[in-house]
Design an enzyme around this catalytic site. Structure first.
Site, PDB file in Angstrom:
ATOM      1  N   LYS A   1      -4.187  -3.346   1.641  1.00 35.18           N
ATOM      2  CA  LYS A   1      -5.658  -3.281   1.697  1.00 35.18           C
ATOM      3  C   LYS A   1      -6.215  -3.738   0.351  1.00 35.18           C
ATOM      4  O   LYS A   1      -5.842  -3.211  -0.697  1.00 35.18           O
ATOM      5  CB  LYS A   1      -6.096  -1.836   1.991  1.00 35.18           C
ATOM      6  CG  LYS A   1      -5.756  -1.373   3.405  1.00 35.18           C
ATOM      7  CD  LYS A   1      -5.844   0.133   3.568  1.00 35.18           C
ATOM      8  CE  LYS A   1      -7.218   0.683   3.298  1.00 35.18           C
ATOM      9  NZ  LYS A   1      -7.265   2.159   3.514  1.00 35.18           N
TER      10      LYS A   1
ATOM     11  N   LYS B   1      -2.546   5.682  -1.279  1.00 35.38           N
ATOM     12  CA  LYS B   1      -3.714   5.560  -2.159  1.00 35.38           C
ATOM     13  C   LYS B   1      -3.662   6.690  -3.177  1.00 35.38           C
ATOM     14  O   LYS B   1      -3.255   7.801  -2.865  1.00 35.38           O
ATOM     15  CB  LYS B   1      -4.977   5.675  -1.295  1.00 35.38           C
ATOM     16  CG  LYS B   1      -6.267   5.788  -2.060  1.00 35.38           C
ATOM     17  CD  LYS B   1      -7.450   5.889  -1.125  1.00 35.38           C
ATOM     18  CE  LYS B   1      -7.700   4.574  -0.436  1.00 35.38           C
ATOM     19  NZ  LYS B   1      -8.984   4.585   0.301  1.00 35.38           N
TER      20      LYS B   1
HETATM   21  O1  LIG Z   1      -9.140   4.352   4.103  1.00 35.15           O
HETATM   22  C1  LIG Z   1      -9.423   5.540   4.077  1.00 35.15           C
HETATM   23  C2  LIG Z   1      -9.998   6.152   2.877  1.00 35.15           C
HETATM   24  O2  LIG Z   1      -8.968   6.558   2.016  1.00 35.15           O
HETATM   25  C3  LIG Z   1     -10.911   7.282   3.224  1.00 35.15           C
HETATM   26  O3  LIG Z   1     -11.049   8.167   2.130  1.00 35.15           O
HETATM   27  P1  LIG Z   1     -12.250   9.220   2.191  1.00 35.15           P
HETATM   28  O4  LIG Z   1     -12.201   9.871   3.553  1.00 35.15           O
HETATM   29  O5  LIG Z   1     -11.989  10.194   1.066  1.00 35.15           O
HETATM   30  O6  LIG Z   1     -13.503   8.415   1.977  1.00 35.15           O
END
Ligand SMILES: O=C[C@H](O)COP(=O)(O)O
Length: 397
Positions: free
Chosen positions: A86, A28
């Protein structure tokens, strides 16, 4: 067993996530939104780095809910050979059409539909995802403004989300600016994975770099296997979820009193007909005598989270009308005593709108002596949960 998903921006962070014990490497770009996609060549490079040591997922990006656009992007990502893709499902009249457009892809790539707790998610979409062959679904947050998943949806609704995914045969994940204290509150719901990015970074700055020590600390709060040689009847997920460290407890450490005081909720309660059909303010006071596991508590593994008590009360109250204060007090006591470290509990339930002051009941319940002995000296006790996970779900009277 609940797995730990770590969101990373490429191969270098993937190595840190693997070294820290993450179960799933999730690609991501945190600078490109809640589900910011990384470039295709970064996916390929990271797949090479991970080299099959752990599954790799990749997010499709904060895409417009246009079936053709989403399908084209997911096809491109799937072609890299990632284990999961996802896809964010933002509120849209075309969400169902987007799921339909991915049905043929779902047959050859494991798709995870991501709904957003802060965008009034339409949970009816879960059945659509299941019908079109999605592998799983998860709840995340779209706005990374520091508010956490539990700031947007109460525990009972998160529990309902997990239960519905299970009933539909979907793997289920929870994420959304999760922090260490959230873990013992979410583990009892038995999600298949919990997702993290911010908590893995210095100062929880999700656009910063992830840090090995931060990954390790989160890992240690999510039991990844039962300790060798321990009885399989004990569900360490639940014990660890409540800060319980398996193995003998030193009885000389004694107990601490963990309390929730003046916890006032609107509750549907009462035997009189005039008490039905609406809520009234009820104050809860709970004091739990909890076996200590260390002289020097350092993190959530070493404590019994008072959040567990408040989440449990909210979950019981959310189930509907309760006839008697006594019944409500018994349910709360039973919930708290589910934790094998709790030796006894005092529960006071007080209606605040009926009398000149308050009216209600106070009860004290102890753990059965043989169980108490075992917990004190052997630290292992059945963890069948009435309210979470195993066992029969508790029911409000
Ligand atoms: O799927 C997991 C997400 O990337 C969580 O990111 P975050 O902890 O910054 O909300």
């Amino acid at each position: 067993m609940t797995k730990m998903l770590a969101s990373v921006n490429g191969g270098d962070e993937a190595e840190i996530a693997l070294a820290g014990g993450a179960d799933i490497v999730d690609l991501k770009d945190p600078a490109a939104g809640a589900l910011g996609a990384v470039a295709i060549d970064v996916i390929r490079q990271t797949m090479g780095t991970v080299a099959g040591r752990k599954p790799v997922s990749a997010v499709a990006g904060d895409l417009p809910m246009e079936p053709d656009t989403i399908r084209a992007k997911v096809e491109e990502i799937a072609a890299t050979g990632v284990d999961y893709v996802k896809i964010g499902f933002f509120p849209s009249a075309d969400a169902v059409a987007c799921a339909e457009a991915l049905a043929s892809l779902a047959a050859r790539t494991r798709l995870i539909g991501v709904l957003f707790a802060d965008l009034q998610p339409d949970l009816g979409l879960l059945a659509v995802l299941a019908r079109h062959g999605f592998h799983g679904a998860m709840l995340d947050t779209a706005k990374k403004d520091g508010r956490r998943l539990l700031d947007h949806l109460p525990p009972d609704q998160l529990h309902g989300f997990v239960d519905e995914c299970r009933e539909l045969g979907l793997k289920v994940g929870l994420a959304g600016s999760l922090e260490a204290p959230d873990i013992p509150r979410l583990l009892p719901m038995l999600p298949d994975f919990l997702g993290f990015r911010g908590a893995l970074c210095d100062q929880s700055q999700r656009e910063g770099a992830i840090e090995l020590e931060a990954v390790r600390q989160i890992r240690e709060l999510i039991p990844d296997e039962r300790p060798a040689g321990t009885a399989s009847s004990v569900d360490y997920r639940l014990l660890a979820a409540r800060g319980y460290s398996p193995g003998a407890v030193d009885p000389s450490l004694g107990t601490d009193k963990i309390f929730v005081r003046d916890f006032v909720l609107p509750v549907q309660i009462g035997a009189y007909s005039f008490e039905h059909g609406h809520t009234q303010k009820v104050r809860f006071d709970v004091v739990a005598d909890v076996l200590r596991v260390t002289h020097a508590p350092e993190d959530m593994r070493h404590v019994f989270s008072y959040d567990i008590i408040m989440d449990g009360i909210r979950t019981i109250v959310a189930r509907g009308h309760v006839q008697l204060s006594e019944a409500l007090a018994e349910q709360v006591a039973a919930l708290v005593l589910e934790d094998p470290r709790v030796m006894q509990v005092r529960v006071r339930v007080e209606k605040l709108e009926l009398g000149p002051g308050g009216v209600g009941v106070e009860i004290e319940r102890k753990r059965a002596s043989e169980q108490a002995h075992s917990a004190r000296h052997h630290g292992i006790a059945p963890a069948d949960s009435l309210f979470y996970g195993g066992g029969q779900k508790g029911s409000s009277s």
